[in-house]
Motif scaffolding. Structure first.
Motif, short mmCIF file in Angstrom:
data_model
loop_
_atom_site.label_atom_id
_atom_site.label_comp_id
_atom_site.label_asym_id
_atom_site.label_seq_id
_atom_site.Cartn_x
_atom_site.Cartn_y
_atom_site.Cartn_z
N PHE A 60 -71.99 -39.95 -41.74
CA PHE A 60 -71.41 -41.28 -41.94
C PHE A 60 -72.05 -42.01 -43.14
O PHE A 60 -71.35 -42.53 -44.00
N GLY A 61 -73.40 -42.04 -43.16
CA GLY A 61 -74.10 -42.80 -44.19
C GLY A 61 -73.93 -42.22 -45.57
O GLY A 61 -73.55 -42.93 -46.52
N LEU A 62 -74.19 -40.92 -45.71
CA LEU A 62 -74.09 -40.28 -47.03
C LEU A 62 -72.65 -40.27 -47.53
O LEU A 62 -72.40 -40.43 -48.72
N SER A 63 -71.72 -40.09 -46.61
CA SER A 63 -70.30 -40.12 -47.00
C SER A 63 -69.92 -41.48 -47.58
O SER A 63 -69.17 -41.57 -48.56
N ALA A 64 -70.45 -42.55 -46.97
CA ALA A 64 -70.14 -43.90 -47.45
C ALA A 64 -70.75 -44.16 -48.81
O ALA A 64 -70.12 -44.74 -49.70
N VAL A 65 -72.00 -43.70 -49.01
CA VAL A 65 -72.69 -43.93 -50.28
C VAL A 65 -72.01 -43.14 -51.41
O VAL A 65 -71.81 -43.65 -52.52
N LEU A 66 -71.66 -41.89 -51.14
CA LEU A 66 -71.03 -41.05 -52.15
C LEU A 66 -69.54 -41.31 -52.29
O LEU A 66 -68.89 -40.75 -53.19
N ASN A 67 -68.99 -42.11 -51.39
CA ASN A 67 -67.56 -42.44 -51.39
C ASN A 67 -66.71 -41.18 -51.33
O ASN A 67 -65.73 -41.02 -52.06
#
Length: 251
Positions: free
Chosen positions: A109-116
């Motif tokens: 969830f977190g990394l997906s949001a940061v990397l868009n």
């Protein structure tokens, strides 16, 4: 007959025999409950087998990559360069100091949001298990290398072998044989850790069981069957690994 049909047919046959034996050996006031449990267990076998294939795929991929990560981390930790020691120490500290579920949700969830970008749940699961198993394998490899007599490295260096060549040709092969029991044990731990990753939507055995329960509300029977599957799988793998260890010990 396909692989799935063969496996489910074998499981169904075993459960039918066990149920028939239980009914004939110890008749109870409510024999239908035992029969119903085994019939239900047989009926959900195909769904669980689909989850089992994904569970094994995640565990195998994660351990294979974890061995590479663990070996690199191990070599960093025993390196003469302090910067590499610090990198390995930081990696081990973070992975061993945070729960697996937190790592999974952070990456998915977190990394997906940061990397868009969307990270597939299977890929995120393999990354999490790889990093987690790699941290523990790093310590396993380090202990295996430490178990080798230091005189072997000194003898190799005195013969003119570079440090890297001596490590690759002399030390590591012996260390790998020493740590095989610990590596196989880590594989079983990684296999069981896959059940946690249902939290990010991976359709492994635990997720499949949750979907089954959502349809029929039979939580007790479903989780009991899943527990039996995990137990049988771990027992089979343990015996296979013990045979492998004995074979390698005789060589």
């Amino acid at each position: 007959m396909g692989e799935t049909q063969m496996f489910t047919t074998a499981i169904a046959g075993v459960m039918q025999q066990v149920g028939a034996f239980a009914l004939s050996a110890e008749p109870t006031k409510e024999p239908s409950a035992i029969v119903e449990f085994f019939q239900y267990a047989i009926s959900i076998c195909p769904r669980l087998f689909e989850g089992l294939k994904l569970t094994l795929a995640m565990a195998v991929c994660a351990l294979a990559l974890g061995i590479v990560v663990g070996l690199i981390s191990c070599l960093f930790s025993i390196s003469r360069f302090k910067i590499l020691n610090k990198i390995a120490g930081g990696y081990l500290s973070i992975i061993r100091g945070t729960p697996l579920m937190v790592q999974a949700t952070f990456i998915y969830f977190g990394l997906s949001a940061v990397l868009n970008m969307s990270i597939p749940s299977f890929v995120a699961s393999v990354i999490v298990l790889m990093l987690n198993s790699g941290a523990y394998l790093s310590e396993i490899f380090r202990s295996g290398i430490s178990a080798i007599n230091k005189g072997q490295m000194e003898a190799a260096r005195s013969l003119g072998l570079p440090h890297g060549v001596a490590m690759r040709k002399i030390i590591l092969p012996q260390a790998f044989r020493i740590v095989i029991p610990s590596v196989t044990n880590q594989f079983i731990i990684t296999l069981k850790d896959t059940s946690i990753l249902s939290v990010i939507g991976v359709s492994e055995m635990m997720k499949q069981s949750q979907q089954i329960i959502a349809n029929n509300y039979r939580a007790f029977e479903t989780y009991a069957v899943v527990a039996i599957w995990y137990y049988v799988l771990v027992v089979i793998l343990t015996h296979l690994f013990q045979l492998l260890e004995r074979r390698l010990a005789t060589k």
